[in-house]
Design an enzyme around this catalytic site. Sequence first.
Site, PDB file in Angstrom:
ATOM      1  CB  SER A   1      -0.964   0.000   1.188  1.00  0.00           C
ATOM      2  OG  SER A   1      -0.286  -0.283   2.388  1.00  0.00           O
TER       3      SER A   1
ATOM      4  CG  HIS B   1      -3.667  -0.781  -2.193  1.00  0.00           C
ATOM      5  ND1 HIS B   1      -4.164   0.494  -2.233  1.00  0.00           N
ATOM      6  CD2 HIS B   1      -3.457  -1.063  -0.891  1.00  0.00           C
ATOM      7  CE1 HIS B   1      -4.233   0.982  -1.005  1.00  0.00           C
ATOM      8  NE2 HIS B   1      -3.808   0.055  -0.166  1.00  0.00           N
TER       9      HIS B   1
ATOM     10  CE  LYS C   1      -7.676   1.121   0.871  1.00  0.00           C
ATOM     11  NZ  LYS C   1      -7.151  -0.008   1.601  1.00  0.00           N
TER      12      LYS C   1
END
Length: 375
Positions: free
Chosen positions: A171, A199, A231
């Site tokens: 991240s 992610h 995300k």
Amino acid sequence: MQRNPATLRATLSELERGKLWRSRRVPARGTANFCSNDYLGLSKHVDVVDAFRQAVDQFGVGSGASHLVTGHSLAHEALEEVLAGILGRERALVYSTGYMANMGVIGTLADQNAAIVADKLNHASLIDGCRLTKAELSRYRHGDAGHAAELLAGIDAAVSTRLLITDGVFSMDGDLAPLPELARAARDAQAWLVVDDAHGLGVVGAKGHGTVEHFGLDADDVPVLVGTFGKAFGTFGAFVAGDADLIEYLVQKSRTYIYTTALPSAVAAATCAALLVSEREPWRREKVMQHARRVHTALKLPGEAQSPIIPIVLGDEARALAASRALEERSLLVTAIRPPTVPAGTARLRVTLSAAHRDAEVSALIDALQEVLAA
Ligand SMILES: *Cc1c(COP(=O)(O)O)cnc(C)c1O
């Protein structure tokens, strides 16, 4: 040390002096946001917003209870089914947040007699998940599958459960875990491989199915997949995907699944819509990666952009803060990331791109970064 108001004040002053003070920003209107994780630009997508509104009319705002009481709705069912189908898993289980998904899956799998091997740079929620267990924890050098294999081989034969845990895309660095090598190491050691692809999902892989797809792996290689919706999918919440027994085991045993109010149904419905947009509009992945490669190349950073996360390591906390402030004066929002979020001496600007950014905005960012970093 005994805690009293004076010691709290002293600690706060220390943080301030060490340039480690954190403050919350309300983005001013007109600032271009280059630190959000809304990679595909779905948080305001019309289909996602419409699905949310319709579901609020149908289900109300709050879910009213935990999943095992009466909080579980058709919207959660549909989301789990769509997700499992897209990711090629037998089942998926929706959690309220990624933090809770990680604490839940690790806490449930790592029983009394377990050992965990984890990447040094794993996300804080994975680390906390490990800390909540009584399992023996060892950490391997970032991205070093050989070191992971060594640590796995060193686990006492009497240990009954082994876990190998990694982020898919890291991240704060934006790099990918060496999943094929980690999968082999886990298989050799008969360890569960747990990949948190918060992610990677939506962005990495031709279809956006994350690092597992990117490396051409499957559910046998990565039996436990964690993902989040806050995300790339632009909503909120998280999931664990795996085979039917694993998921049922979590439903029965996972405390962060059982003892908390279910995610609002409208968020589940909006997420389902976001997944479908992500499947249907691959241009969003191409666009965000095109932006990322452009910034990466313009700044002459080492290696190549592997995700929409571009770290610009400046080392010194004060320098990272000053750079962030200078960008803000130019109406560009890029947060300075400092210890303990990243290791000491690696304070950085963390630039994230989105498919919603216009080319001209990315040009403005590049110009400003070049100016600010040269100063
Ligand atoms: C954001 C993030 C989480 C936490 O997810 P939330 O839904 O925000 O709680 C977990 N793991 C990783 C790698 C993340 O980036």
